[in-house]
Write an enzyme that holds these catalytic residues in place. Structure first.
Site, PDB file in Angstrom:
ATOM      1  N   LEU A 100       0.856  -1.174   0.000  1.00  6.14           N
ATOM      2  CA  LEU A 100       0.000   0.000   0.000  1.00  6.14           C
ATOM      3  C   LEU A 100       0.896   1.229   0.000  1.00  6.14           C
ATOM      4  O   LEU A 100       1.940   1.239   0.656  1.00  6.14           O
ATOM      5  CB  LEU A 100      -0.898   0.039   1.245  1.00  6.14           C
ATOM      6  CG  LEU A 100      -1.995  -1.028   1.376  1.00  6.14           C
ATOM      7  CD1 LEU A 100      -2.704  -0.880   2.711  1.00  6.14           C
ATOM      8  CD2 LEU A 100      -3.006  -0.940   0.234  1.00  6.14           C
ATOM      9  N   ASP A 101       0.499   2.261  -0.725  1.00  7.87           N
ATOM     10  CA  ASP A 101       1.257   3.506  -0.695  1.00  7.87           C
ATOM     11  C   ASP A 101       1.255   4.080   0.719  1.00  7.87           C
ATOM     12  O   ASP A 101       0.349   3.811   1.522  1.00  7.87           O
ATOM     13  CB  ASP A 101       0.631   4.534  -1.645  1.00  7.87           C
ATOM     14  CG  ASP A 101       0.776   4.128  -3.105  1.00  7.87           C
ATOM     15  OD1 ASP A 101       1.764   3.445  -3.421  1.00  7.87           O
ATOM     16  OD2 ASP A 101      -0.104   4.479  -3.906  1.00  7.87           O
ATOM     17  N   ARG A 102       2.249   4.878   1.017  1.00  6.10           N
ATOM     18  CA  ARG A 102       2.380   5.459   2.364  1.00  6.10           C
ATOM     19  C   ARG A 102       1.111   6.202   2.792  1.00  6.10           C
ATOM     20  O   ARG A 102       0.671   6.080   3.937  1.00  6.10           O
ATOM     21  CB  ARG A 102       3.580   6.412   2.399  1.00  6.10           C
ATOM     22  CG  ARG A 102       3.795   7.076   3.759  1.00  6.10           C
ATOM     23  CD  ARG A 102       5.031   7.950   3.749  1.00  6.10           C
ATOM     24  NE  ARG A 102       4.916   9.087   2.859  1.00  6.10           N
ATOM     25  CZ  ARG A 102       4.340  10.247   3.196  1.00  6.10           C
ATOM     26  NH1 ARG A 102       3.817  10.407   4.411  1.00  6.10           N
ATOM     27  NH2 ARG A 102       4.288  11.243   2.330  1.00  6.10           N
TER      28      ARG A 102
ATOM     29  N   THR B 276      -1.956   5.730   1.704  1.00  6.90           N
ATOM     30  CA  THR B 276      -3.154   4.897   1.629  1.00  6.90           C
ATOM     31  C   THR B 276      -3.308   4.096   2.920  1.00  6.90           C
ATOM     32  O   THR B 276      -2.329   3.577   3.455  1.00  6.90           O
ATOM     33  CB  THR B 276      -3.075   3.942   0.424  1.00  6.90           C
ATOM     34  OG1 THR B 276      -2.925   4.710  -0.760  1.00  6.90           O
ATOM     35  CG2 THR B 276      -4.317   3.088   0.314  1.00  6.90           C
TER      36      THR B 276
ATOM     37  N   ARG C 158      -6.211   5.250  -8.590  1.00  7.02           N
ATOM     38  CA  ARG C 158      -6.006   6.705  -8.650  1.00  7.02           C
ATOM     39  C   ARG C 158      -5.953   7.198 -10.100  1.00  7.02           C
ATOM     40  O   ARG C 158      -6.536   8.231 -10.439  1.00  7.02           O
ATOM     41  CB  ARG C 158      -4.722   7.075  -7.901  1.00  7.02           C
ATOM     42  CG  ARG C 158      -4.775   6.713  -6.426  1.00  7.02           C
ATOM     43  CD  ARG C 158      -3.391   6.692  -5.764  1.00  7.02           C
ATOM     44  NE  ARG C 158      -2.813   8.024  -5.629  1.00  7.02           N
ATOM     45  CZ  ARG C 158      -1.626   8.260  -5.068  1.00  7.02           C
ATOM     46  NH1 ARG C 158      -0.903   7.227  -4.596  1.00  7.02           N
ATOM     47  NH2 ARG C 158      -1.170   9.488  -4.973  1.00  7.02           N
TER      48      ARG C 158
END
Length: 489
Positions: free
Chosen positions: A183-185, A187, A286
């Site tokens: 997961l992105d930071r 998110t 996104r």
């Protein structure tokens, strides 16, 4: 001649192995020191954020060929220009910078084979105090975690202890971890972590074979249309260093995401949307939402009018004005010519007064102050990417937008430094390393409105509570929840 060449190559190989072993020993020593620290010695909470006590981290490297014969001070002050030269001189004298594990003088010459070490004083960015909660731990060794926004999965960049794996190790006592999905930071949501390599390999295989269904919730800009919306636009990476991706019908990889409206805010400005990605491209949700014209409302990358223009990338459109000068504002020109963190309060005051259309003369006067009127050497701004492109047609077309994104990021970093408090109660620099004390992130900067809500696989399903920003969707969530279709013989 041939025999001599072979002997030389063998010697080089042996020397390389010796150096690798020596570096490995240093890294093991560093790891043992970090392992000995307790959570209480690392973490603390202040002003609503989880912080890390500043600490020294040992970086080690063997001397580069271009360093040989130069003084250690000259090497650091010219090669690593993110800090003022006075810092490097002081660090060498204090033994923070060493050669072969021994204290030296600034005039000491670097020789071939020297091991150069630098004890970096690390100031990690603060993150949310929202706890990293354990959703489930199975007998097979699968750990299901609910990750808050603002925390990266792995140590990366300026983040080390404020990462999921380190928090699980230090606060929850898990010594061996194998993250399965990413997961992105910014998110939040479900993260699958293996406690052993066997479960990690099996789950990664299920992910690759699309046997695991992922469901997300997001909050987008505008009133999202009703009904099942499918976006199947192919996606590719535009700029790796910026983590910037785009729809590209010619070179993109096949991608498909299903969306469904859950709720619209009373003010009609935002909608909460259910997302079901069928493929796993980077930033897929996104990018697809931006393409549809409903980007995640607080996404700094894909909902950024300053970078994307009025159309905000809808239908893959690039901004109308594609030709940008190398530095569109004095702030950006200054970022390329002076180390802002080394500036005095008086110099920063001059910088703050520079209007957006100021001349190069003003910039020169600021960058030259404090140096006998001489213009300082150029310094690379921390975070500046200088992205390079392959020469294919689509990359060239995206070049101006990538430069626009680079300039925007540089401007944000510079603005943070300029806005750093200068009063005596909030010192501008650390007395150990001269790094500036940066302002805390705002609550809005700690996350984007994208949450990994539910994962389902063969014989299992896990979900989290909806985040606060998605409360309006709670009464509608069950009607979109994925149910695996029965197999028909």
């Amino acid at each position: 001649m041939a025999g001599g060449g072979k002997k030389h190559r063998l010697a080089d190989s042996s020397d390389g192995a010796r150096k690798a072993a020596k570096l490995s020993d240093h890294r093991q020593e560093q790891k043992e020191e970090e392992d000995s620290l307790t959570a209480a010695e690392i973490y603390y909470e202040e002003a609503g954020l989880q912080r890390i006590h500043a600490y020294f981290h040992k970086f080690a490297t063997f001397a580069k060929g271009r360093w040989i014969g130069r003084t250690i001070f000259e090497v650091f002050s010219s090669e690593f220009r993110d800090r003022p030269s006075a810092y490097y001189e002081s660090a060498i004298v204090k033994g923070i910078i060493e050669i072969n594990n021994a204290q030296v003088q600034p005039s000491t010459a670097v020789r071939n084979g020297d091991l150069v070490t630098h004890f970096i004083h690390r100031h990690e960015p603060p993150v949310t105090t929202q706890p990293l909660s354990i959703v489930c731990e199975t007998d097979e060794g699968l750990l299901v975690v609910d990750k808050p926004g603002s925390i990266p999965v792995h140590p990366t960049g300026r983040y080390n202890y404020n990462s999921v794996t380190k928090i699980l190790e230090k606060k929850h006592g898990y010594p061996s971890l194998f993250p399965i999905n990413r997961l992105d930071r910014l998110t939040s949501g479900l993260l699958l972590v293996g406690l052993n390599s066997n479960i990690a390999r099996r789950m990664e295989s299920d992910l690759a074979a699309h046997r695991i269904q992922k469901e997300y919730i997001c909050r987008v800009k505008g009133v999202f249309p009703t009904g099942r919306i499918v976006c199947d636009q192919p996606i590719r990476v535009v700029a790796h260093k910026l983590s910037l991706n785009c729809v590209d019908r010619e070179e993109g990889k096949p991608s498909l995401t299903e969306f469904e409206l859950l709720a619209v805010d009373d003010d009609q400005l935002h909608s909460v949307v259910y997302c079901r990605p069928k493929t796993g491209r980077t930033h897929q949700i996104r990018v697809h939402l931006q393409f549809l014209g409903y980007p995640i409302a607080n996404d700094p990358l894909y909902c950024n009018q300053e970078v994307w223009g009025d159309d905000m990338g809808k239908n893959g459109a690039l901004p109308a004005s594609q030709i940008l000068p190398p530095a569109t504002t004095p702030l950006l020109a200054l970022a390329a010519s002076v180390n802002v963190s080394a500036m005095t309060p008086a110099e920063l005051a001059v910088l703050k007064s520079v209007p957006s259309d100021a001349s190069e003369k003003v910039i020169t006067s600021v960058s030259g102050s404090g140096d006998g009127g001489r213009k300082q050497k150029k310094t690379k701004m921390v975070g500046t990417t200088n992205t390079s492109f392959s020469k294919n047609e689509s990359n060239v077309a995206w070049g101006p937008l990538v430069r626009r994104m680079e300039e925007w990021k540089t401007k944000q970093e510079l603005a943070v430094l300029v806005d750093t408090p200068l009063d005596s109660e909030a010192p501008r620099k650390c007395d150990k390393c001269a790094d500036p004390f940066l302002p805390d992130p705002t609550p809005e900067q700690l996350c984007i409105w994208l949450h990994a809500w539910r994962y389902s696989g063969p014989g299992w399903s896990y979900e989290t509570e909806l985040p606060e920003w998605a409360n309006s969707a709670k009464e509608h969530i069950d009607r979109v929840k994925y149910v695996k279709e029965p197999v028909v013989d």
